[in-house]
Scaffold this motif. Structure first.
Motif, PDB file in Angstrom:
ATOM      1  N   LYS A   1     -16.967  -1.223  -2.457  1.00 34.45           N
ATOM      2  CA  LYS A   1     -16.968  -2.521  -3.116  1.00 34.45           C
ATOM      3  C   LYS A   1     -15.558  -2.944  -3.497  1.00 34.45           C
ATOM      4  CE  LYS A   1     -19.006  -5.022  -7.016  1.00 34.45           C
ATOM      5  NZ  LYS A   1     -19.916  -4.927  -8.194  1.00 34.45           N
ATOM      6  N   ARG A   2     -14.787  -2.023  -4.087  1.00 33.88           N
ATOM      7  CA  ARG A   2     -13.422  -2.360  -4.501  1.00 33.88           C
ATOM      8  C   ARG A   2     -12.516  -2.589  -3.287  1.00 33.88           C
ATOM      9  NH1 ARG A   2     -14.325   1.798  -8.510  1.00 33.88           N
ATOM     10  NH2 ARG A   2     -13.123   3.273  -7.221  1.00 33.88           N
ATOM     11  N   VAL A   3     -12.686  -1.782  -2.251  1.00 26.84           N
ATOM     12  CA  VAL A   3     -11.888  -1.963  -1.042  1.00 26.84           C
ATOM     13  C   VAL A   3     -12.192  -3.313  -0.396  1.00 26.84           C
ATOM     14  CG1 VAL A   3     -11.443  -1.098   1.283  1.00 26.84           C
ATOM     15  CG2 VAL A   3     -11.653   0.509  -0.622  1.00 26.84           C
ATOM     16  N   GLN A   4     -13.467  -3.680  -0.381  1.00 26.82           N
ATOM     17  CA  GLN A   4     -13.852  -4.967   0.198  1.00 26.82           C
ATOM     18  C   GLN A   4     -13.265  -6.121  -0.609  1.00 26.82           C
ATOM     19  OE1 GLN A   4     -15.304  -5.545   3.023  1.00 26.82           O
ATOM     20  NE2 GLN A   4     -15.412  -7.770   2.777  1.00 26.82           N
ATOM     21  N   GLN A   5     -13.223  -5.975  -1.919  1.00 20.59           N
ATOM     22  CA  GLN A   5     -12.643  -7.022  -2.763  1.00 20.59           C
ATOM     23  C   GLN A   5     -11.145  -7.184  -2.484  1.00 20.59           C
ATOM     24  OE1 GLN A   5     -13.193  -6.384  -6.951  1.00 20.59           O
ATOM     25  NE2 GLN A   5     -12.099  -8.243  -7.552  1.00 20.59           N
TER      26      GLN A   5
ATOM     27  N   CYS B   1       0.839  -1.206   0.000  1.00 23.84           N
ATOM     28  CA  CYS B   1       0.000   0.000   0.000  1.00 23.84           C
ATOM     29  C   CYS B   1       0.871   1.251   0.000  1.00 23.84           C
ATOM     30  CB  CYS B   1      -0.926   0.002   1.210  1.00 23.84           C
ATOM     31  SG  CYS B   1      -2.311  -1.158   1.114  1.00 23.84           S
ATOM     32  N   CYS B   2       1.894   1.270   0.840  1.00 15.88           N
ATOM     33  CA  CYS B   2       2.785   2.429   0.894  1.00 15.88           C
ATOM     34  C   CYS B   2       3.499   2.619  -0.439  1.00 15.88           C
ATOM     35  CB  CYS B   2       3.794   2.259   2.016  1.00 15.88           C
ATOM     36  SG  CYS B   2       3.100   2.326   3.690  1.00 15.88           S
TER      37      CYS B   2
ATOM     38  N   ALA C   1      -7.646   3.765   1.632  1.00 13.62           N
ATOM     39  CA  ALA C   1      -8.684   3.282   2.548  1.00 13.62           C
ATOM     40  C   ALA C   1      -8.342   1.891   3.068  1.00 13.62           C
ATOM     41  CB  ALA C   1     -10.040   3.267   1.842  1.00 13.62           C
ATOM     42  N   LEU C   2      -7.756   1.045   2.220  1.00 17.65           N
ATOM     43  CA  LEU C   2      -7.367  -0.300   2.636  1.00 17.65           C
ATOM     44  C   LEU C   2      -6.312  -0.249   3.730  1.00 17.65           C
ATOM     45  CD1 LEU C   2      -7.788  -3.349   1.819  1.00 17.65           C
ATOM     46  CD2 LEU C   2      -5.709  -3.102   0.457  1.00 17.65           C
TER      47      LEU C   2
ATOM     48  N   ILE D   1      -5.735  12.840  -0.460  1.00 18.77           N
ATOM     49  CA  ILE D   1      -5.566  11.421  -0.184  1.00 18.77           C
ATOM     50  C   ILE D   1      -5.792  11.173   1.306  1.00 18.77           C
ATOM     51  CG2 ILE D   1      -3.075  11.655   0.171  1.00 18.77           C
ATOM     52  CD1 ILE D   1      -2.754   8.919  -1.089  1.00 18.77           C
ATOM     53  N   PHE D   2      -6.426  10.060   1.640  1.00 16.60           N
ATOM     54  CA  PHE D   2      -6.835   9.658   2.988  1.00 16.60           C
ATOM     55  C   PHE D   2      -8.065  10.426   3.475  1.00 16.60           C
ATOM     56  CE2 PHE D   2      -2.206   8.678   3.165  1.00 16.60           C
ATOM     57  CZ  PHE D   2      -2.335   7.307   3.216  1.00 16.60           C
TER      58      PHE D   2
END
Length: 466
Positions: free
Chosen positions: A227-231, A205-206, A255-256, A219-220
């Motif tokens: 939906k995409r974050v959950q996937q 992620c970083c 967000a992840l 950002i943040f």
């Protein structure tokens, strides 16, 4: 020999344990912490490679999460077990390809040398050459590597060169650095540095945001696709090798990362140190930074390394907060995420007084909230120096070890000397890399310690008052 500042993660496991004892003692002298005993957040002992793989396979069958909502040391263990499993699968596939190629070559040779291309039946004497037509593997010498009968529970059982090969598989748990670990344990702390322990999800992620999102405004703060974050979350939790490329939304990845930190059962800074960290908000200047550094030295290795990586990343984001102009004069937008903004967003996830879900866990008074933001600001601004061990502190560590483990001093000093620039080594009159220790022990014979080294460590035979 003049010592130089060194990164915290470059210290050996034994040095790091001694450093924790010294830091705790100095903090107690300042009355910032009491009779502190960090919670044991690791398993009861180190696992062999086979045990880690079996544990990983069992967890996969049980569909237990591999990343979110589990202790940090377990996330790292899952990452390493998955990496090792992938390497074993690659080796197996390579072996199958070699066997297939050998069989095909054997069949081709047999058909070529048989009369009328016969592939079976009796063959007259003299038709075949003297060389056997048995399958021959491409690399017979690799069998010993593939079979890999060696399994170790501690890299202290290996020579220095061999241990480096398995260093990535050695998981040092925080409880092993507990100065008052339970009696009866015979495992000796290693003289090798502890492997860098940052979860794969944090590193990726970083890295993704550093590559694709430093100029992304807000950002943040800007919303993401749930939906995409959950996937992405489910893919990491399934133990899949998730690659974040330029097609992934920067806001989704941001967000992840926040979700991972929020869902950790134990925050990066242990709750036992919450009050001590917040007390530094009332300090100023060098005294504040010195106290923060001592507190950081108390963190378990996996928490320390992950926090260090996160703070470096947040510092890089903050450096792009303001707009700038490129080489051609074009305007480059800033992301508007100052150190203060980042500390406000990440502070409550890194410094927590209560566990999520407990009574009053969501309640925080204004004083605590302001102190958390200020402390995290200082950590972001000074992360490059806070995770560095000064020459003075290194001497304190060596003095401590001179009392508890005098036989290791020669080895540690030789390794430090070998790490110095060549000009300084020439000035000191010393040469050679540290000689490897006998397997399974710290001890070096007294005759192996040179008189030059004794002249260099004569200052160590002092009482440090611990």
């Amino acid at each position: 020999m003049e010592m130089q500042p060194v990164p915290l993660h470059s210290l050996s496991e034994l040095e790091r344990a001694s450093l924790q004892e010294i830091a705790l003692y100095q903090l107690q002298e300042k009355r910032l912490v009491g009779d502190l005993r960090l919670a044991k957040v690791g398993p009861k002992g180190s696992k062999s490679i086979r045990q880690k793989l079996e544990s990983f396979s069992k967890e996969k069958k049980d569909c237990s999460p591999q990343t979110f909502g589990i202790p940090l040391f377990q996330v790292i263990a899952n990452d390493r077990a998955y990496k090792q499993l992938q390497e074993e699968v690659k080796k197996s596939r390579r072996l199958c390809l070699e066997v297939e190629a050998t069989v095909k070559r054997f069949q081709a040779q047999r058909q070529k040398r048989s009369p009328m291309g016969r592939s079976c039946g009796l063959v007259p004497c003299g038709v075949f050459p003297e060389e056997p037509l048995s399958p021959t593997f491409l690399d017979n010498g690799s069998w010993s590597q593939r079979r890999g009968a060696m399994s170790v529970d501690s890299i202290t059982d290996l020579s220095d060169n061999t241990s480096k090969l398995l260093e990535a598989l050695q998981l040092s748990h925080p409880h092993e650095l507990d100065p008052r670990r339970s009696l009866g344990k015979t495992r000796m702390l290693s003289l090798n540095p502890i492997a860098w322990q940052v979860p794969r999800i944090v590193e990726r992620c970083c890295k993704h945001i550093e590559t694709h999102g430093l100029q992304t405004v807000g950002i943040f703060q800007v919303g993401s696709s749930k939906k995409r974050v959950q996937q992405l979350r489910e893919e990491f939790d399934q133990g899949l090798d998730v690659f974040l490329d330029e097609h992934q939304s920067v806001h989704d990845v941001a967000a992840l990362l926040k979700e991972f930190l929020r869902d950790m059962p134990d925050p990066l800074i242990p709750r036992e140190l919450y009050g001590a960290f917040l007390s530094t908000a009332a300090m100023e200047g060098p005294a504040q930074l010195a106290t923060l550094q001592l507190l950081l030295f108390l963190l378990p290795p996996c928490h320390s390394d992950t926090l260090h990586r996160l703070l470096r990343f947040l510092g890089e984001v903050a450096r792009h907060a303001e707009g700038s102009r490129g080489p051609d004069g074009q305007q480059i937008p800033g992301n508007k995420m100052t150190v203060s903004n980042l500390a406000t967003i990440f502070g409550p996830n890194i410094l927590q007084k209560e566990k999520p879900g407990e009574k009053d866990a969501g309640a925080m008074n204004f004083e605590d909230s302001a102190a958390i933001i200020l402390v995290l600001q200082r950590l972001i601004e000074h992360c490059q120096t806070l995770f560095v061990v000064s020459p003075e502190m290194q001497r304190d560590v060596l003095r401590r070890l001179f009392q508890t483990d005098p036989d290791v001093i020669d080895y540690l000093l030789r390794r430090k000397l070998n790490a110095l620039p060549s000009t300084e080594r020439e000035d000191s009159g010393e040469e050679h890399a540290p000689s490897p220790l006998p397997a399974g022990t710290h001890a070096l014979g007294s005759s192996s310690v040179s008189s030059e080294l004794y002249s260099n460590v004569s200052f160590l035979n002092l009482d440090v008052g611990i």
